[in-house]
Design a protein around this motif. Structure first.
Motif: not given
Length: 404
Positions: A70-72, A81-85, A135-137, A143-145
């Motif tokens: 989540i941090f990543d 990268e988001n998809k992998k995470l 979802q926000l990420s 920042a909101e996430a």
């Protein structure tokens, strides 16, 4: 003890085998019982405690890894990268749910049930807050996430992580308690094993010694009794306690006692028979001496009879000579004178009587010969028959002739 003494040797050995087998069975059963308990405890510790601890610790690790993902997500704007995470988060979340489901299928205590309820409440809130942060990420609203994560997601994560930690510590404590019980049971089993083995060995040794003594003592007594019998000593009786036994040695002792009694009776009979034979031999010896004396008397008597017969023969010869002389005198007298005719006739008559006496003497000698022969075969009648012969001898005509 008397019951064991009266048992057959095979039964005694069977009792010893049964006790030895029973001791081994008790040892084996005790070992099996404690091994089964230890196995159940180890299985319980592994299945119900160690695996749950492993699952709980894995879930804690997965929760920390998801937090890192989540941090990543909140730091990157790269869609790949988001998809992998996101895939890694989904994979770890699925593994987390599987581990938690396996844990809930186990044997749960009241403590675990209560904390699982708290865990699910904190987990539901965490998943709802985590979904919003993700979802926000994915919209690159990092920042909101991050702000949402710090406001709610982090606290929910800490809550269910503490519940996971408490459950893991509880299972570890239960596993340690089970291990302590296993150690106690192991010590108890060792003590019980040693006690049972020592008691079994002592019982088998004691019973073996009793059986061996019950076998060797009568056997030794029987061998000693046979040794005395072999040396000719029949005075010692078989011990009464051996005769009263009901086993093979008692049967053997009774047969030996009967044999010894029969041999004593036989020796007593032989002794009496020997005494009777000795008395009979003495009587026979006395009879033989009497027979020898009678035979001697018979021989003497026969000698005397033979001497008398010679004297009779001599008398007969003298009588014949006298008769011849008288006959010549009578003839001479007949030729010379007629006056002596009467005398001559008397002389002729006397001569005729002498001839009859000679014939009678010969017959008496034959009778003596016939009488003497039986005397040689039966010495008991010698005195009486000799008296008879003496009487016949006294009555010979020759003696009458000589007495005229």
């Amino acid at each position: 003890m008397n019951v064991l003494k009266n048992l057959k040797v095979s039964a005694k050995l069977f009792v010893l085998i049964i006790i030895a087998a029973g001791s081994l069975f008790v040892v084996g059963f005790t070992g099996y019982y404690y091994l089964a308990q230890s196995n159940d405890s180890i299985k319980e510790m592994y299945t119900d405690r160690l695996l749950p601890v492993q699952w709980l610790n894995e879930n804690r690790n997965h929760a920390r890894a998801i937090q890192s993902d989540i941090f990543d997500l909140m730091l990157t704007t790269d869609n790949n990268e988001n998809k992998k995470l996101l895939d890694d988060i989904d994979r770890r979340a699925k593994t987390f749910n599987d581990n938690l489901a396996r844990y809930e299928k186990g044997k749960l205590t009241a403590f675990e049930t209560e904390h699982l309820k708290k865990l699910h409440a904190s987990l539901d809130k965490y998943r709802e807050s985590r979904a919003a942060v993700i979802q926000l990420s994915m919209q690159n609203k990092n920042a909101e996430a991050y702000q949402l994560y710090n406001q709610s997601t982090r606290s929910y994560l800490e809550d269910f992580s503490q519940d996971l930690n408490k459950l893991a510590e509880y299972n570890a404590a239960v596993a340690a308690e089970i291990d302590l019980k296993n150690q106690t049971r192991f010590q108890t089993a060792i003590i019980l094993f040693i006690t049972i083995i020592c008691a079994g060995v002592a019982l088998v040794v004691l019973l073996g010694w009793i059986i061996a003594r019950g076998v060797t003592a009568p056997l030794k007594a029987a061998v000693g009794q046979l040794g005395m019998l072999a040396e000719g000593d029949f005075s010692q009786a078989v011990p009464r306690e051996i005769l009263e036994q009901k086993d093979e040695f008692g049967t053997f002792a009774r047969a030996l006692d009967t044999m010894q009694s029969n041999m004593r009776d036989l020796i007593r009979q032989l002794s009496q028979t020997s005494e009777q034979l000795a008395a009979s031999a003495e009587e026979m010896s006395a009879s033989a001496e009497q027979s020898a004396q009678a035979a001697t008397q018979v021989a003497v008597t026969i000698t005397e009879v033979a001497g008398g017969a010679e004297q009779q023969a001599q008398a007969i010869e003298n009588t014949s000579s006298t008769v011849g002389k008288m006959s010549a005198g009578i003839q001479h007298a007949a030729a010379n004178t007629a006056t002596v005719t009467n005398t001559t006739s008397q002389t002729a008559a006397a001569a005729q009587a002498g001839l009859g006496a000679i014939s009678s003497a010969i017959e008496q000698m034959n009778s003596i010969e016939k009488t003497v022969a039986p005397l040689l075969s039966n010495s008991a009648n010698v005195p009486r028959k000799l008296a008879l012969l003496w009487t016949q001898y006294q009555e010979l005509p020759a003696r009458r002739i000589f007495s005229l």
